[in-house]
Design a protein around this motif. Sequence first.
Motif, PDB file in Angstrom:
ATOM      1  N   GLY A 121      17.501 -25.804  13.703  1.00 12.81           N
ATOM      2  CA  GLY A 121      17.132 -24.396  13.805  1.00 12.81           C
ATOM      3  C   GLY A 121      16.635 -23.988  15.176  1.00 12.81           C
ATOM      4  O   GLY A 121      16.071 -22.914  15.338  1.00 12.81           O
ATOM      5  N   VAL A 122      16.858 -24.822  16.171  1.00 16.89           N
ATOM      6  CA  VAL A 122      16.384 -24.556  17.522  1.00 16.89           C
ATOM      7  C   VAL A 122      17.582 -24.204  18.400  1.00 16.89           C
ATOM      8  O   VAL A 122      18.622 -24.856  18.335  1.00 16.89           O
ATOM      9  N   ALA A 123      17.425 -23.185  19.229  1.00 18.20           N
ATOM     10  CA  ALA A 123      18.495 -22.834  20.172  1.00 18.20           C
ATOM     11  C   ALA A 123      18.586 -23.916  21.243  1.00 18.20           C
ATOM     12  O   ALA A 123      17.568 -24.398  21.747  1.00 18.20           O
ATOM     13  N   HIS A 124      19.793 -24.312  21.549  1.00 17.40           N
ATOM     14  CA  HIS A 124      20.015 -25.333  22.565  1.00 17.40           C
ATOM     15  C   HIS A 124      20.478 -24.668  23.853  1.00 17.40           C
ATOM     16  O   HIS A 124      21.165 -23.653  23.831  1.00 17.40           O
ATOM     17  N   ALA A 125      20.112 -25.238  24.969  1.00 12.81           N
ATOM     18  CA  ALA A 125      20.371 -24.628  26.273  1.00 12.81           C
ATOM     19  C   ALA A 125      21.702 -25.088  26.856  1.00 12.81           C
ATOM     20  O   ALA A 125      21.740 -25.838  27.820  1.00 12.81           O
ATOM     21  N   PHE A 126      22.785 -24.633  26.261  1.00 18.73           N
ATOM     22  CA  PHE A 126      24.112 -24.919  26.797  1.00 18.73           C
ATOM     23  C   PHE A 126      24.688 -23.608  27.333  1.00 18.73           C
ATOM     24  O   PHE A 126      25.735 -23.145  26.923  1.00 18.73           O
ATOM     25  N   ASP A 127      23.927 -23.015  28.259  1.00 18.57           N
ATOM     26  CA  ASP A 127      24.256 -21.696  28.793  1.00 18.57           C
ATOM     27  C   ASP A 127      24.796 -21.775  30.207  1.00 18.57           C
ATOM     28  O   ASP A 127      24.320 -22.570  31.031  1.00 18.57           O
ATOM     29  N   LEU A 128      25.750 -20.911  30.493  1.00 19.40           N
ATOM     30  CA  LEU A 128      26.188 -20.629  31.847  1.00 19.40           C
ATOM     31  C   LEU A 128      25.818 -19.177  32.098  1.00 19.40           C
ATOM     32  O   LEU A 128      26.069 -18.309  31.249  1.00 19.40           O
ATOM     33  N   VAL A 129      25.196 -18.904  33.245  1.00 17.19           N
ATOM     34  CA  VAL A 129      24.654 -17.574  33.515  1.00 17.19           C
ATOM     35  C   VAL A 129      25.151 -17.059  34.861  1.00 17.19           C
ATOM     36  O   VAL A 129      25.185 -17.803  35.841  1.00 17.19           O
ATOM     37  N   LEU A 130      25.493 -15.779  34.878  1.00 16.77           N
ATOM     38  CA  LEU A 130      25.887 -15.098  36.103  1.00 16.77           C
ATOM     39  C   LEU A 130      25.048 -13.838  36.227  1.00 16.77           C
ATOM     40  O   LEU A 130      24.963 -13.065  35.268  1.00 16.77           O
ATOM     41  N   GLU A 131      24.428 -13.643  37.376  1.00 11.21           N
ATOM     42  CA  GLU A 131      23.641 -12.430  37.622  1.00 11.21           C
ATOM     43  C   GLU A 131      24.182 -11.719  38.854  1.00 11.21           C
ATOM     44  O   GLU A 131      24.568 -12.362  39.828  1.00 11.21           O
ATOM     45  N   ARG A 132      24.191 -10.404  38.777  1.00 15.38           N
ATOM     46  CA  ARG A 132      24.634  -9.571  39.891  1.00 15.38           C
ATOM     47  C   ARG A 132      23.853  -8.257  39.845  1.00 15.38           C
ATOM     48  O   ARG A 132      23.367  -7.848  38.796  1.00 15.38           O
ATOM     49  N   ILE A 133      23.789  -7.597  40.980  1.00 13.87           N
ATOM     50  CA  ILE A 133      23.349  -6.205  41.018  1.00 13.87           C
ATOM     51  C   ILE A 133      24.623  -5.383  41.130  1.00 13.87           C
ATOM     52  O   ILE A 133      25.411  -5.562  42.063  1.00 13.87           O
ATOM     53  N   ILE A 134      24.828  -4.514  40.149  1.00 15.05           N
ATOM     54  CA  ILE A 134      26.013  -3.658  40.112  1.00 15.05           C
ATOM     55  C   ILE A 134      25.594  -2.273  40.605  1.00 15.05           C
ATOM     56  O   ILE A 134      24.562  -1.739  40.179  1.00 15.05           O
ATOM     57  N   ASP A 135      26.396  -1.707  41.487  1.00 14.53           N
ATOM     58  CA  ASP A 135      26.084  -0.434  42.132  1.00 14.53           C
ATOM     59  C   ASP A 135      26.461   0.750  41.246  1.00 14.53           C
ATOM     60  O   ASP A 135      27.306   1.574  41.600  1.00 14.53           O
ATOM     61  N   ALA A 136      25.853   0.791  40.075  1.00 11.97           N
ATOM     62  CA  ALA A 136      26.082   1.878  39.116  1.00 11.97           C
ATOM     63  C   ALA A 136      25.000   1.792  38.044  1.00 11.97           C
ATOM     64  O   ALA A 136      24.436   0.715  37.809  1.00 11.97           O
ATOM     65  N   PRO A 137      24.733   2.903  37.364  1.00 11.72           N
ATOM     66  CA  PRO A 137      23.757   2.862  36.270  1.00 11.72           C
ATOM     67  C   PRO A 137      24.335   2.136  35.055  1.00 11.72           C
ATOM     68  O   PRO A 137      25.555   2.025  34.902  1.00 11.72           O
ATOM     69  N   PRO A 138      23.475   1.664  34.149  1.00 12.13           N
ATOM     70  CA  PRO A 138      23.940   0.938  32.959  1.00 12.13           C
ATOM     71  C   PRO A 138      24.963   1.700  32.132  1.00 12.13           C
ATOM     72  O   PRO A 138      25.868   1.099  31.551  1.00 12.13           O
ATOM     73  N   GLU A 139      24.851   3.030  32.060  1.00 15.67           N
ATOM     74  CA  GLU A 139      25.762   3.820  31.241  1.00 15.67           C
ATOM     75  C   GLU A 139      27.222   3.637  31.680  1.00 15.67           C
ATOM     76  O   GLU A 139      28.122   3.564  30.838  1.00 15.67           O
ATOM     77  N   LYS A 140      27.458   3.565  32.981  1.00 11.13           N
ATOM     78  CA  LYS A 140      28.833   3.387  33.476  1.00 11.13           C
ATOM     79  C   LYS A 140      29.348   1.983  33.165  1.00 11.13           C
ATOM     80  O   LYS A 140      30.518   1.803  32.836  1.00 11.13           O
ATOM     81  N   ILE A 141      28.488   1.000  33.270  1.00 13.49           N
ATOM     82  CA  ILE A 141      28.902  -0.377  32.978  1.00 13.49           C
ATOM     83  C   ILE A 141      29.199  -0.522  31.491  1.00 13.49           C
ATOM     84  O   ILE A 141      30.210  -1.122  31.108  1.00 13.49           O
ATOM     85  N   PHE A 142      28.341   0.049  30.663  1.00 12.82           N
ATOM     86  CA  PHE A 142      28.558   0.002  29.215  1.00 12.82           C
ATOM     87  C   PHE A 142      29.893   0.661  28.864  1.00 12.82           C
ATOM     88  O   PHE A 142      30.668   0.134  28.069  1.00 12.82           O
ATOM     89  N   ARG A 143      30.174   1.789  29.483  1.00 17.39           N
ATOM     90  CA  ARG A 143      31.455   2.474  29.247  1.00 17.39           C
ATOM     91  C   ARG A 143      32.621   1.589  29.668  1.00 17.39           C
ATOM     92  O   ARG A 143      33.637   1.508  28.973  1.00 17.39           O
ATOM     93  N   ALA A 144      32.488   0.890  30.801  1.00 19.76           N
ATOM     94  CA  ALA A 144      33.558   0.014  31.283  1.00 19.76           C
ATOM     95  C   ALA A 144      33.812  -1.140  30.318  1.00 19.76           C
ATOM     96  O   ALA A 144      34.935  -1.641  30.231  1.00 19.76           O
ATOM     97  N   TYR A 145      32.791  -1.558  29.587  1.00 17.26           N
ATOM     98  CA  TYR A 145      32.939  -2.616  28.582  1.00 17.26           C
ATOM     99  C   TYR A 145      33.489  -2.115  27.260  1.00 17.26           C
ATOM    100  O   TYR A 145      34.114  -2.881  26.526  1.00 17.26           O
TER     101      TYR A 145
END
Length: 167
Positions: free
Chosen positions: A14-38
């Motif tokens: 019942g424990v989450a295991h850390a098998f994660d790959l992570v990517l972080e970026r600063i996107i030059d747009a507000p969240p609403e535009k990114i959400f729409r693109a998704y």
Amino acid sequence: MAQDTETNPCNTDGVAHAFDLVLERIIDAPPEKIFRAYTDPAILSQWFAPKPWTITDAVIEPSPGGRFDFVMHGPDGERFPNSGVFLEVVPNRRLVSTDAFTPDWKPAGQPFMVARIELEPTGDGKTKYTATASHWNEAAMKQHEQMGFHDGWGQVADQLNDLVKTL
């Protein structure tokens, strides 16, 4: 009949295991535009695969249990259908999807990952974009890494950044 707890599929901690790959970026747009693109299939098809790969046949139903399907095409005729469902959708903030289930909540074969997209406004009209691929085990995580997670997802994030400026 007794079974060794290490090989018993019902023996979960019942424990989450850390098998994660992570990517972080600063996107030059507000969240609403990114959400729409998704969440708009026509827009997603323009940026969601690292070029020269492409996406077709996108079906996006952004609500828990809704489909997140598309076909990825490679430059040499490769064709990879991708089918999954959304687990969580918080408009303009978070999208969580997985290939582990079908839209009727049935197991969908061997699951590969849960994808989490988190959008955090930075206060200057930009967005901290965090994409996390969580895997069931270390082998799947390493396979995804060897497939080019960092380069591929990084290129896709750059394509997203370029595209959202035009929305």
